[in-house]
Write a protein that holds these residues in place. Structure first.
Motif, PDB file in Angstrom:
ATOM      1  N   SER A 149      10.647  67.037 -36.105  1.00 58.68           N
ATOM      2  CA  SER A 149      12.120  66.570 -36.369  1.00 58.68           C
ATOM      3  C   SER A 149      12.313  65.613 -37.460  1.00 58.68           C
ATOM      4  O   SER A 149      12.414  64.363 -37.207  1.00 58.68           O
ATOM      5  CB  SER A 149      12.949  66.157 -34.921  1.00 58.68           C
ATOM      6  N   CYS A 150      12.367  65.944 -38.714  1.00 56.13           N
ATOM      7  CA  CYS A 150      12.360  64.922 -39.695  1.00 56.13           C
ATOM      8  C   CYS A 150      13.238  64.040 -39.690  1.00 56.13           C
ATOM      9  O   CYS A 150      13.353  62.688 -40.029  1.00 56.13           O
ATOM     10  CB  CYS A 150      12.161  65.808 -41.081  1.00 56.13           C
ATOM     11  N   PRO A 151      14.831  64.555 -39.590  1.00 54.70           N
ATOM     12  CA  PRO A 151      15.848  63.626 -39.398  1.00 54.70           C
ATOM     13  C   PRO A 151      15.896  62.387 -38.563  1.00 54.70           C
ATOM     14  O   PRO A 151      16.347  61.561 -38.610  1.00 54.70           O
ATOM     15  CB  PRO A 151      17.017  64.591 -39.375  1.00 54.70           C
ATOM     16  N   PHE A 152      15.165  62.874 -37.389  1.00 50.33           N
ATOM     17  CA  PHE A 152      15.136  61.715 -36.296  1.00 50.33           C
ATOM     18  C   PHE A 152      13.600  61.095 -36.175  1.00 50.33           C
ATOM     19  O   PHE A 152      13.556  60.316 -35.291  1.00 50.33           O
ATOM     20  CB  PHE A 152      15.250  62.426 -34.991  1.00 50.33           C
ATOM     21  N   LEU A 162      10.196  56.832 -34.182  1.00 50.39           N
ATOM     22  CA  LEU A 162       9.182  55.819 -34.294  1.00 50.39           C
ATOM     23  C   LEU A 162       9.735  54.440 -33.771  1.00 50.39           C
ATOM     24  O   LEU A 162       8.672  53.609 -33.210  1.00 50.39           O
ATOM     25  CB  LEU A 162       8.928  55.441 -35.970  1.00 50.39           C
ATOM     26  N   LYS A 163      10.748  54.055 -33.917  1.00 57.66           N
ATOM     27  CA  LYS A 163      11.334  52.879 -33.407  1.00 57.66           C
ATOM     28  C   LYS A 163      11.283  52.827 -31.665  1.00 57.66           C
ATOM     29  O   LYS A 163      10.692  51.910 -31.312  1.00 57.66           O
ATOM     30  CB  LYS A 163      12.892  52.530 -33.492  1.00 57.66           C
ATOM     31  N   LYS A 164      11.440  53.827 -31.221  1.00 58.85           N
ATOM     32  CA  LYS A 164      11.358  54.148 -29.773  1.00 58.85           C
ATOM     33  C   LYS A 164       9.841  53.912 -29.331  1.00 58.85           C
ATOM     34  O   LYS A 164       9.527  53.396 -28.285  1.00 58.85           O
ATOM     35  CB  LYS A 164      11.934  55.338 -29.246  1.00 58.85           C
ATOM     36  N   LEU A 165       9.168  54.502 -30.188  1.00 58.38           N
ATOM     37  CA  LEU A 165       7.770  54.582 -29.916  1.00 58.38           C
ATOM     38  C   LEU A 165       7.039  53.258 -29.862  1.00 58.38           C
ATOM     39  O   LEU A 165       6.054  52.748 -29.133  1.00 58.38           O
ATOM     40  CB  LEU A 165       6.964  55.445 -31.017  1.00 58.38           C
ATOM     41  N   ARG A 166       7.695  52.320 -30.920  1.00 63.26           N
ATOM     42  CA  ARG A 166       6.876  50.963 -31.113  1.00 63.26           C
ATOM     43  C   ARG A 166       7.544  50.118 -29.802  1.00 63.26           C
ATOM     44  O   ARG A 166       6.667  49.452 -29.215  1.00 63.26           O
ATOM     45  CB  ARG A 166       7.727  50.247 -32.237  1.00 63.26           C
ATOM     46  N   SER A 167       8.793  50.274 -29.200  1.00 66.64           N
ATOM     47  CA  SER A 167       9.041  49.777 -27.968  1.00 66.64           C
ATOM     48  C   SER A 167       8.363  50.026 -26.965  1.00 66.64           C
ATOM     49  O   SER A 167       8.017  49.201 -25.959  1.00 66.64           O
ATOM     50  CB  SER A 167      10.546  50.137 -27.811  1.00 66.64           C
ATOM     51  N   ILE A 168       7.834  51.231 -26.868  1.00 66.82           N
ATOM     52  CA  ILE A 168       6.948  51.668 -25.727  1.00 66.82           C
ATOM     53  C   ILE A 168       5.530  50.951 -25.794  1.00 66.82           C
ATOM     54  O   ILE A 168       4.834  50.633 -24.909  1.00 66.82           O
ATOM     55  CB  ILE A 168       6.530  53.311 -25.713  1.00 66.82           C
ATOM     56  N   VAL A 169       5.087  51.152 -27.098  1.00 66.72           N
ATOM     57  CA  VAL A 169       3.569  50.666 -27.498  1.00 66.72           C
ATOM     58  C   VAL A 169       3.580  49.147 -27.070  1.00 66.72           C
ATOM     59  O   VAL A 169       2.618  48.579 -26.648  1.00 66.72           O
ATOM     60  CB  VAL A 169       3.254  50.832 -28.764  1.00 66.72           C
ATOM     61  N   GLU A 172       6.131  61.330 -51.492  1.00 68.28           N
ATOM     62  CA  GLU A 172       7.803  61.405 -51.162  1.00 68.28           C
ATOM     63  C   GLU A 172       8.086  60.016 -51.490  1.00 68.28           C
ATOM     64  O   GLU A 172       8.971  59.652 -50.937  1.00 68.28           O
ATOM     65  CB  GLU A 172       8.137  61.915 -50.062  1.00 68.28           C
ATOM     66  N   ASN A 173       7.675  59.309 -52.591  1.00 71.03           N
ATOM     67  CA  ASN A 173       8.173  58.066 -53.135  1.00 71.03           C
ATOM     68  C   ASN A 173       9.568  57.924 -53.197  1.00 71.03           C
ATOM     69  O   ASN A 173      10.044  56.725 -53.207  1.00 71.03           O
ATOM     70  CB  ASN A 173       6.975  57.589 -53.989  1.00 71.03           C
ATOM     71  N   SER A 174      10.149  59.027 -53.484  1.00 64.51           N
ATOM     72  CA  SER A 174      11.546  58.798 -53.967  1.00 64.51           C
ATOM     73  C   SER A 174      12.320  59.232 -52.488  1.00 64.51           C
ATOM     74  O   SER A 174      13.674  58.989 -52.690  1.00 64.51           O
ATOM     75  CB  SER A 174      11.904  59.726 -55.049  1.00 64.51           C
ATOM     76  N   ASP A 175      11.892  59.440 -51.578  1.00 63.00           N
ATOM     77  CA  ASP A 175      12.478  59.729 -50.304  1.00 63.00           C
ATOM     78  C   ASP A 175      12.813  58.504 -49.593  1.00 63.00           C
ATOM     79  O   ASP A 175      11.694  57.957 -48.919  1.00 63.00           O
ATOM     80  CB  ASP A 175      11.786  60.934 -49.650  1.00 63.00           C
ATOM     81  N   PHE A 176      14.050  58.090 -49.338  1.00 60.26           N
ATOM     82  CA  PHE A 176      14.232  56.723 -48.576  1.00 60.26           C
ATOM     83  C   PHE A 176      13.899  56.875 -47.061  1.00 60.26           C
ATOM     84  O   PHE A 176      13.319  56.137 -46.634  1.00 60.26           O
ATOM     85  CB  PHE A 176      15.750  56.517 -48.696  1.00 60.26           C
ATOM     86  N   LEU A 177      14.077  58.193 -46.449  1.00 65.19           N
ATOM     87  CA  LEU A 177      13.551  58.470 -45.194  1.00 65.19           C
ATOM     88  C   LEU A 177      12.421  58.176 -44.954  1.00 65.19           C
ATOM     89  O   LEU A 177      11.760  57.450 -44.010  1.00 65.19           O
ATOM     90  CB  LEU A 177      14.049  59.822 -44.692  1.00 65.19           C
ATOM     91  N   SER A 178      11.266  58.844 -45.932  1.00 61.28           N
ATOM     92  CA  SER A 178       9.946  58.584 -45.810  1.00 61.28           C
ATOM     93  C   SER A 178       9.482  56.963 -45.743  1.00 61.28           C
ATOM     94  O   SER A 178       8.774  56.617 -45.167  1.00 61.28           O
ATOM     95  CB  SER A 178       9.133  59.361 -47.055  1.00 61.28           C
ATOM     96  N   PHE A 179      10.245  56.311 -46.799  1.00 61.32           N
ATOM     97  CA  PHE A 179       9.744  55.009 -46.956  1.00 61.32           C
ATOM     98  C   PHE A 179      10.129  54.126 -45.621  1.00 61.32           C
ATOM     99  O   PHE A 179       9.359  53.200 -45.236  1.00 61.32           O
ATOM    100  CB  PHE A 179      10.683  54.492 -48.110  1.00 61.32           C
ATOM    101  N   ARG A 180      11.205  54.480 -44.973  1.00 64.69           N
ATOM    102  CA  ARG A 180      11.622  53.915 -43.881  1.00 64.69           C
ATOM    103  C   ARG A 180      10.871  53.997 -42.588  1.00 64.69           C
ATOM    104  O   ARG A 180      10.055  53.514 -41.853  1.00 64.69           O
ATOM    105  CB  ARG A 180      13.032  54.291 -43.347  1.00 64.69           C
ATOM    106  N   ALA A 181      10.491  55.578 -42.562  1.00 64.08           N
ATOM    107  CA  ALA A 181       9.333  56.008 -41.774  1.00 64.08           C
ATOM    108  C   ALA A 181       8.029  55.416 -41.675  1.00 64.08           C
ATOM    109  O   ALA A 181       7.360  54.913 -40.972  1.00 64.08           O
ATOM    110  CB  ALA A 181       9.184  57.502 -41.892  1.00 64.08           C
TER     111      ALA A 181
END
Length: 407
Positions: free
Chosen positions: A101-104, A109-116, A145-154
């Motif tokens: 699920s690329c859009p999410f 990842l944020k939820k994953l970090r809270s669990i880790v 995908e260096n122009s992709d903002f979502l990839s950068f945030r991910a």
């Protein structure tokens, strides 16, 4: 053991280990479908009996990861506490969601970090499940995908999770994944362009790699002066955290210790000026690291030139001698010895050492009982320049007498 129907090969009805997908979209165990096509010469899909024109098979990485995660869950659930077991299942689902699920991806990842972050047990479990590999693949995506903002945030979120994980010399798989050239290149980009938090996470990862004796050769060869400028910005960033600055200093020490080429790049990036200007307000720990870096740079001719040309170079390090710590004093003497031995006729150097109080402090070190490498360097400095210093009216009379009697 019972397992999900979708994990069974439609031919053997056994749990798949190497699932592949054919043109109809159905997945099979590789060896069974290949035998169906090539040994039995079948031209149909075993599950749908649809006639096929294309007999190519495509690895189903997502299904394989799901099967591996399910296997890990089944084998580890007995050793985990009930709460950890629930969290384990949750982060396994999140890892799978990240792939599908690329859009999410960022929110997952944020939820994953809270669990880790919950416990060391979960961090170890996360690594066992192949979590590091998934995160490294996300980090590498910014290269394509260096122009992709979502990839950068991910990528920023993935680095945040990697920062939370422990790293030791025995953790070969994690070190190997983080050491991939593509991963190193991506982290270097984040160090230069990421947010303050992601830059801290990145330098923290580099710091952990330094502690397990990472070979910095690739970074030195691949990265330009921008990488060193980014490290120096972290070191001198007044708005940043003390921990980020400390990590950046230690990483710089490790990199500059590794090769002359790294020192030349750092000098070109303006390291000497930055480090000298950091000294006045540095605490003991930071001061010792900054002096160590100046010493490393002074091993190069370009570094010594940059030091001598700085207006307050000699004055800045002289103030730290006999004032901060024994370690700091030893490093300052080594720097002065490097400068003096390679600039024996430089009048500017001799005068600055005299006027900035370096000579008086060096004289105090002459009275240390017993022998030491530091005292030996002080003696050598005086042998080089004492005759020139004694011509100046400001040269202490008692020091003239001392040098004359010991000559």
């Amino acid at each position: 053991m019972d397992f999900p129907l979708d994990f069974r090969c439609p031919i053997s009805m056994e749990l798949m280990k190497d699932p592949v997908t054919i043109s109809t979209g159905v997945s099979y165990e590789r060896k069974h479908i290949q035998k169906w096509f090539h040994s039995y010469h079948k031209k149909t899909c075993p599950a749908t009996m649809q006639i096929l024109d294309n007999f190519d098979v495509t690895p189903n990485h997502t299904l394989k990861r799901l099967i591996l995660a399910w296997n890990t869950t089944a084998s580890s659930s007995s050793s985990l506490s009930p709460k950890s077991s629930i969290q384990h299942e949750e982060f396994v689902l999140l890892l799978n969601a990240i792939d599908s699920s690329c859009p999410f991806k960022v929110s997952s990842l944020k939820k994953l970090r809270s669990i880790v972050q919950m416990s060391e047990e979960i961090k170890i479990d996360f690594k066992t499940c192949g979590g590091v590999k998934v995160l490294v693949e996300i980090v590498i995506q910014i290269l394509v995908e260096n122009s992709d903002f979502l990839s950068f945030r991910a990528c920023e979120e993935a680095l945040g999770i990697l920062h939370e994980l422990p790293l030791s010399e025995d953790d070969d798989e994690t070190v190997l994944l983080l050491s991939k050239p593509e991963c190193i290149k991506s982290m270097a980009i984040m160090l230069q362009r990421g947010s303050a938090q992601s830059r801290f996470c990145t330098i923290s990862i580099f710091h952990k790699m330094a502690r397990v004796d990472y070979d910095w050769k690739y970074i030195v060869e691949d990265q330009g002066i921008d990488f060193f400028q980014a490290l120096l910005e972290l070191v001198s960033d007044e708005m940043g955290t003390t921990k980020a600055s400390s990590c950046a200093l230690q990483v710089l020490i490790d990199i500059l210790t590794s090769s002359k080429k790294s020192r030349l790049k750092a000098i070109e990036a303006g390291a000497m000026c930055t480090l000298i200007e950091l000294l006045p307000d540095s605490n003991r720990s930071k001061c010792e690291k900054v002096l160590q870096l100046i010493k490393l740079l002074c091993k190069c001719a370009d570094g010594r030139l940059a030091f001598v040309e700085h207006e307050v170079g000699i004055g800045a390090i002289s103030k730290k001698m006999l004032h901060v710590s024994l370690v700091a004093t030893k490093i300052v003497v080594k720097i002065l010895w490097l400068i003096c031995s390679f600039n024996p006729t430089n009048v500017k150097v001799m005068e600055e050492m005299l006027f900035c109080g370096s000579v008086l402090k060096l004289e105090a070190l002459l009275h240390i009982d017993g022998g030491s490498s530091t005292k030996d360097k002080v003696v050598k400095i005086f042998k080089l320049h004492a005759s020139s210093w004694m011509r100046y009216p400001c040269f202490p009379c008692h020091l003239k007498e001392y040098l004359s009697s010991s000559a």
